[in-house]
Design a protein around this motif. Structure first.
Motif, PDB file in Angstrom:
ATOM      1  N   ARG A   1      18.928 -18.600  26.075  1.00 41.49           N
ATOM      2  CA  ARG A   1      18.295 -19.913  26.075  1.00 41.49           C
ATOM      3  C   ARG A   1      18.619 -20.694  24.786  1.00 41.49           C
ATOM      4  NH1 ARG A   1      12.208 -19.821  26.796  1.00 41.49           N
ATOM      5  NH2 ARG A   1      12.409 -21.668  28.131  1.00 41.49           N
TER       6      ARG A   1
ATOM      7  N   LYS B   1      17.574 -28.057  26.072  1.00 40.83           N
ATOM      8  CA  LYS B   1      17.151 -27.661  27.419  1.00 40.83           C
ATOM      9  C   LYS B   1      18.140 -26.758  28.135  1.00 40.83           C
ATOM     10  CE  LYS B   1      13.792 -31.079  29.003  1.00 40.83           C
ATOM     11  NZ  LYS B   1      13.499 -32.103  30.038  1.00 40.83           N
ATOM     12  N   GLU B   2      19.423 -27.051  27.989  1.00 40.41           N
ATOM     13  CA  GLU B   2      20.425 -26.330  28.773  1.00 40.41           C
ATOM     14  C   GLU B   2      20.637 -24.912  28.233  1.00 40.41           C
ATOM     15  OE1 GLU B   2      21.645 -27.534  31.553  1.00 40.41           O
ATOM     16  OE2 GLU B   2      20.409 -29.311  31.188  1.00 40.41           O
TER      17      GLU B   2
ATOM     18  N   PRO C   1      15.110 -32.583  24.477  1.00 38.66           N
ATOM     19  CA  PRO C   1      16.141 -32.458  25.517  1.00 38.66           C
ATOM     20  C   PRO C   1      17.437 -31.821  25.026  1.00 38.66           C
ATOM     21  CG  PRO C   1      15.890 -34.750  24.823  1.00 38.66           C
ATOM     22  CD  PRO C   1      14.750 -33.990  24.222  1.00 38.66           C
TER      23      PRO C   1
ATOM     24  N   THR D   1      10.867 -26.767  22.099  1.00 39.17           N
ATOM     25  CA  THR D   1      10.824 -26.613  23.565  1.00 39.17           C
ATOM     26  C   THR D   1      10.594 -27.921  24.301  1.00 39.17           C
ATOM     27  OG1 THR D   1       8.467 -26.007  23.434  1.00 39.17           O
ATOM     28  CG2 THR D   1      10.093 -24.212  23.471  1.00 39.17           C
ATOM     29  N   THR D   2      10.383 -29.004  23.583  1.00 34.88           N
ATOM     30  CA  THR D   2      10.226 -30.297  24.259  1.00 34.88           C
ATOM     31  C   THR D   2      11.413 -31.224  24.029  1.00 34.88           C
ATOM     32  OG1 THR D   2       8.977 -31.172  22.357  1.00 34.88           O
ATOM     33  CG2 THR D   2       7.705 -30.211  24.170  1.00 34.88           C
TER      34      THR D   2
ATOM     35  N   TYR E   1      16.688 -22.956  23.601  1.00 32.68           N
ATOM     36  CA  TYR E   1      15.431 -22.960  22.855  1.00 32.68           C
ATOM     37  C   TYR E   1      15.404 -21.788  21.866  1.00 32.68           C
ATOM     38  CZ  TYR E   1      13.508 -26.010  26.566  1.00 32.68           C
ATOM     39  OH  TYR E   1      13.266 -27.017  27.448  1.00 32.68           O
TER      40      TYR E   1
END
Length: 284
Positions: free
Chosen positions: A176, A239-240, A236, A233-234, A178
């Motif tokens: 991830r 995100k990928e 963009p 985590t918020t 993140y």
């Protein structure tokens, strides 16, 4: 060696027991906002580490200088102990800019880290600005917003703080973005060893290698910075999934450092813009 300032000094403002020169905290920074505004993972990292607060405001900008820990500068606040290798890169890779900032003799001396190590004599703690550093501050304030100096700073930080996260990601099979951004943010604060130790402790205490459980636990219980994880985590940019081989994407020269307006947070511009004829130094 003559260490007389060659350029004007910024206004100094005391906050939280140490000096800011200039005060860029929580100010709109049009140049840094545009450089880091392409929505990429790298841009997200650079905004994260310079504490982007939204609406163009950052805690740290390219020309930040504070007297915390003797001296701390730039987008990540390199402190007096880590400044010499960065300024050595300026002197070696952009000698014309370094000479414009600090003079021929001082910029030549910077090619050996021992010069600044001895001069700065790094100590942790809160101090008022020491006027013996006026010459260094003067030059830094003059060239810190040059596109190629900013590029070196971004590259220097990425090369130093991104690789350790890759080793941990590979060890645990994590994917991830993140997670990777979180590991890099911790590394910036605690070093590669501190980050790795936190991960090992979290895996042991939770009895799981799940990145969806380990990272929130670290930020909440070990790193004690839950709001940083919430931010990560918020955003963009993170995100990928982080693709295999994605380390090759983490190079500063993928960003556009040149097109952004060269402007300080107070609206002024450095002398090199109008007088120095130093806007392009790539072929040195």
């Amino acid at each position: 060696m003559d260490l007389t300032p060659l350029h004007g000094l910024p206004k100094i403002k005391e906050m939280w027991g140490y000096d800011h020169a200039p005060n860029v905290f929580n100010k709109v920074d049009k140049q840094w906002q545009e450089i880091t505004g392409d929505g990429s993972f790298v841009s997200g990292l650079l905004r994260l580490v310079s504490n982007y607060k939204g609406k163009g405001k950052f805690s740290r900008g390219p020309d930040s200088w504070i007297s915390l820990d003797t001296v701390s500068v730039g987008i990540v606040h390199w402190w007096a102990d880590t400044i010499p290798p960065l300024f050595k890169r300026f002197a070696l890779e952009k000698p014309d800019l370094a000479e414009w900032a600090w003079g021929k003799e001082a910029s030549e001396a910077m090619k050996d880290t021992k010069f600044l190590e001895k001069h700065l004599n790094a100590k942790r703690g809160k101090f008022p600005h020491n006027k013996k550093f006026d010459w260094l501050l003067s030059g830094w304030y003059e060239i810190a917003r040059h596109p190629e100096i900013i590029e070196i700073c971004a590259d220097h930080w990425l090369q130093s703080y991104v690789p350790p996260s890759g080793r941990v990601m590979k060890k645990y099979g994590w994917r991830r973005s993140y997670t990777k951004a979180g590991l890099i943010r911790i590394t910036n604060s605690r070093g590669a060893g501190g980050m790795s130790s936190m991960v090992k402790r979290a895996v042991r205490e939770l009895d799981t290698k799940s990145e969806r459980k380990v990272l929130p636990y670290i930020f909440e219980e070990l790193y004690k910075k839950p709001r940083r994880w919430e931010k990560i985590t918020t955003w963009p940019q993170f995100k990928e999934p982080f693709e295999k081989g994605g380390e090759t994407l983490l190079v500063a020269n993928r960003l556009d450092f040149v097109s952004a307006p060269i402007i300080r947070v107070d609206g002024s511009t450095p002398r090199f813009v109008s007088e120095g004829n130093l806007l392009t130094c790539r072929d040195q």
